[in-house]
Each structure stands twice: as C-alpha cells, then as structure tokens.
Design a protein around this motif. Structure first.
Motif, mmCIF file in Angstrom:
data_model
loop_
_atom_site.group_PDB
_atom_site.id
_atom_site.type_symbol
_atom_site.label_atom_id
_atom_site.label_comp_id
_atom_site.label_asym_id
_atom_site.label_seq_id
_atom_site.Cartn_x
_atom_site.Cartn_y
_atom_site.Cartn_z
ATOM 1 N N GLN A 13 1.831 -0.559 -9.176
ATOM 2 C CA GLN A 13 3.124 -0.598 -8.384
ATOM 3 C C GLN A 13 2.756 -0.940 -6.886
ATOM 4 N N VAL A 14 1.299 -0.779 -6.508
ATOM 5 C CA VAL A 14 1.078 -1.215 -5.158
ATOM 6 C C VAL A 14 -0.576 -1.540 -5.478
ATOM 7 N N ASP A 15 -1.148 -2.499 -4.292
ATOM 8 C CA ASP A 15 -2.358 -2.785 -4.304
ATOM 9 C C ASP A 15 -3.467 -1.992 -4.050
ATOM 10 N N LEU A 16 -3.028 -0.826 -3.311
ATOM 11 C CA LEU A 16 -3.819 0.106 -2.677
ATOM 12 C C LEU A 16 -3.160 1.453 -2.625
ATOM 13 N N GLY A 17 -3.741 2.874 -2.959
ATOM 14 C CA GLY A 17 -3.326 3.936 -2.612
ATOM 15 C C GLY A 17 -4.124 4.406 -1.602
ATOM 16 N N PHE A 18 -3.749 5.097 -0.555
ATOM 17 C CA PHE A 18 -4.547 5.393 0.601
ATOM 18 C C PHE A 18 -4.146 6.941 0.795
ATOM 19 N N VAL A 30 0.940 8.986 -4.701
ATOM 20 C CA VAL A 30 0.188 8.007 -4.036
ATOM 21 C C VAL A 30 -0.721 7.346 -5.106
ATOM 22 N N LEU A 31 -1.390 8.180 -5.776
ATOM 23 C CA LEU A 31 -2.452 7.832 -6.739
ATOM 24 C C LEU A 31 -1.966 6.945 -8.115
ATOM 25 N N VAL A 68 0.794 -1.269 -0.011
ATOM 26 C CA VAL A 68 0.047 0.066 -0.028
ATOM 27 C C VAL A 68 0.817 1.305 0.104
ATOM 28 N N ALA A 69 0.450 2.296 -0.760
ATOM 29 C CA ALA A 69 1.243 3.651 -0.963
ATOM 30 C C ALA A 69 0.277 4.527 -0.106
ATOM 31 N N TYR A 70 1.170 5.459 0.676
ATOM 32 C CA TYR A 70 0.460 6.685 1.191
ATOM 33 C C TYR A 70 1.364 7.779 1.449
ATOM 34 N N LEU A 88 -4.006 -3.173 6.407
ATOM 35 C CA LEU A 88 -3.078 -2.341 5.620
ATOM 36 C C LEU A 88 -1.892 -2.083 6.788
ATOM 37 N N ALA A 89 -1.982 -2.238 7.831
ATOM 38 C CA ALA A 89 -0.877 -2.063 8.806
ATOM 39 C C ALA A 89 0.112 -3.136 8.597
ATOM 40 N N ALA A 90 -0.372 -4.290 8.509
ATOM 41 C CA ALA A 90 0.538 -5.446 8.277
ATOM 42 C C ALA A 90 1.227 -5.610 6.912
ATOM 43 N N ALA A 91 0.825 -4.759 5.780
ATOM 44 C CA ALA A 91 1.103 -4.606 4.700
ATOM 45 C C ALA A 91 2.613 -3.977 4.273
ATOM 46 N N LYS A 92 3.173 -4.177 3.303
ATOM 47 C CA LYS A 92 4.549 -3.596 2.879
ATOM 48 C C LYS A 92 3.811 -2.182 2.713
ATOM 49 N N HIS A 93 4.789 -1.109 2.886
ATOM 50 C CA HIS A 93 4.569 0.275 2.971
ATOM 51 C C HIS A 93 5.460 0.927 1.770
ATOM 52 N N LYS A 94 4.696 1.808 0.839
ATOM 53 C CA LYS A 94 5.350 2.457 0.126
ATOM 54 C C LYS A 94 5.257 4.106 0.577
#
Length: 315
Positions: free
Chosen positions: A53-58, A45-46, A11-13, A31-37
């Motif tokens: 590049q990521v599963d989710l943008g936050f 992010v978007l 997830v990106a944020y 989301l906390a347990a996921a890999k973070h960008k």
C-alpha cells in the motif's frame, strides 16, 4: 561508495500528527516530501508496507532506555517478510504539555504513551507524585486528546511538534530522566537491499536447529572467527513453546561483503535457519580499521585456498 537512493512516494508511520515517529521521519528530506499515511498502530504500519500500500513503513524499533519495541520486532520476525532500508536515530526530548492557564499545582492526571511515561518517572515522582497516569496510544494521541478534552486538570507528555500542532502550553521542558536517551527507527520495504556504503549494518534472526548445550556459542563463534563485530544480540520467544528462543543479531557490515556472506552461509549450513532483515546504511560507526583488516585477511586466505584447489588434478 555512495548508496543508491530508493525513490519514495508514499510512506506509512504511526499517527496522529506530532508523534516522535513523525519527528524522526521529518529529519529525512525524501520521506518528509513523500505522501504520508498515518496509521493507528505499529502493526498497521508494517502491514501497509507488506501489502504494498506504501513504498515504506517507518517505525520505532529500539529505545536506549526501554529497549526493544517488541510489537515492531515481533511483526518483522514472525508476521511479515520486510527488509530494512535505513535507520534513523534521534534524541528523545519529552515535555509536559497543558492547556492555557494550567499549572503543576492544578494537574491531577498525566496522559501519555506508557513508554514515554516510564522515561519520565523521576520527574513525575518529584513533581506530580499524586497524579493519575493515563495510557494513550502515542504521545501525539495524548496531546490531541488533551486539546479536545479542554480539561485543565490534565497534562500530556509529548513532543514540541505535538505542542505546536495541538495548541498546548509548555508546563515543563526536557522532563526525561535520561538526557542521553535515544530512539532508533527503521524504514522497511517489501523488497530491495540498499547498495553497500562502507558504513553498513546487517540485521538477522537465527532460529537454532536444535536447543543443545553450546549452540549459541557455536553461532557466535562464526562471527568471532571472522572478526565481525556484533552491535546487538537479543533473544526472543519463538511463540512455539516455553523456553524456545530465536536470536536477533545486528552486525557490522553488508551482505555484499565477502566476510558477512561467508559467515551467514556457515550459520545456515551448520546451526539453523536465518531470517534476513536487511543490510542498510548506519550512522553508528564501528571499528572500521579492524573490519577492513579482517576483510583483507579473509580475501588473502580465500585467494590462497583457491590457488591450492586450482592445482587439483581434474581427473
């Protein structure tokens, strides 16, 4: 009905560490347990989510005091085809952070994200009226820059998380002007619509086919006719011409609901283009009894008309 859980590994944020965005993200165990960008900006992010590049943008999308986060909303409307998967709403608590040994009497400048600074206007006016306000890319960036500068005459407005991360002192707590202040965040993906839960929200953008008298009323009448409650209505410039606007609409219900689907179909057929931003679970409960009654009435009406049409002579 229970919504299916989308598997999230990356997830990106907005960074750096310690932003409000990170605080909100950490309330979601998956989301906390996921890999973070960690990204340098909301557009990054978007873009990371749009390019896969990521599963989710936050990202933050709305604040109850300052309103819409325009850079996020405009990117969703005009730049990317992303779908909202969930929303997260957290209370905004802002604190004045300083270096060890600093005090209000020594502070000559206050660093923070401009939106955060604006949300502490009353406190700053009453307690630091002569302090220079310095803009940072985020509240966390302000705290980080302060810790690096070692300047005891500077303070940052930020979160408890950033205070811990960057080893700063709390000079004042809860300095926000409005304690009831909240920020809404959304997680977006390049594909997929979560299954309906019974407590859902749908977000769309309507581009009018023609700017004529009563066009907006005609669009809104489609919702009123079906007793669909709107939780947000906002106009945004289309960036094509002065006075040319589209409408962001949040409504109660899911695209899988018959009433919602029928309403969107009617808007596209009669009023203009619709960009679908997603149907997703919401923690904000609306008038579910009224919504259920409207859905039942519409289903009964549909059965009635289907029965009549079934009697039409096929020849």
């Amino acid at each position: 009905m229970t919504a299916s859980v989308r598997s999230v590994s990356h997830v990106a944020y907005l960074g750096p560490p310690g932003t409000f965005t990170e605080e909100a993200l950490l309330t979601q165990p998956d989301l906390a347990a996921a890999k973070h960008k960690l990204c340098r900006s909301i557009p990054e992010v978007l873009e990371s989510a749009a390019e896969g590049q990521v599963d989710l943008g936050f990202t933050a999308i709305e604040n109850s005091i300052e309103g819409t986060v325009n850079v996020a909303l405009d990117a969703l409307i005009f730049e990317h085809d992303l779908l909202i998967q969930r929303e997260v709403v957290i209370d905004v608590r802002l604190h004045l952070l300083g270096l060890a040994g600093a005090s209000l009497e020594t502070i000559q400048r206050v660093i923070s994200f401009p939106v955060a600074t604006a949300q502490c206007r009353r406190y700053l006016t009453d307690n630091l009226p002569h302090a220079e306000e310095v803009a940072a890319n985020s509240t966390a960036a302000a705290a980080r820059d302060l810790s690096i500068s070692k300047n005891a005459e500077s303070a940052a407005i930020g979160t408890i998380l950033s205070q811990h991360i960057y080893g700063l002192e709390l000079l004042a707590t809860d300095i926000e002007d409005h304690p009831e202040n909240q920020t809404r965040f959304v997680a977006v993906s390049s594909s997929g619509v979560p299954a309906p839960t019974g407590h859902d929200k749908t977000s769309i953008v309507v581009f009018q086919r023609a700017d004529r008298s009563g066009s907006l009323m005609g669009i809104l009448a489609e919702f009123a006719a079906r007793s669909i409650n709107l939780t947000k209505l906002e106009s945004r410039p289309t960036k094509k011409a002065l006075g040319d606007y589209c409408f962001l609409i949040d409504l109660e219900g899911h695209v899988a609901d018959q009433l919602v689907a029928d309403c969107l179909t009617s808007i596209v057929a009669k009023h203009g283009e619709v960009k679908f931003l997603g149907s997703y679970p919401t923690n904000i409960r609306g008038n579910e009894e009224q919504s259920n009654a409207a859905t039942t009435a519409w289903s009964e009406a549909q059965s009635w008309i289907d029965d009549l049409r079934g009697q039409v002579d096929p020849t």
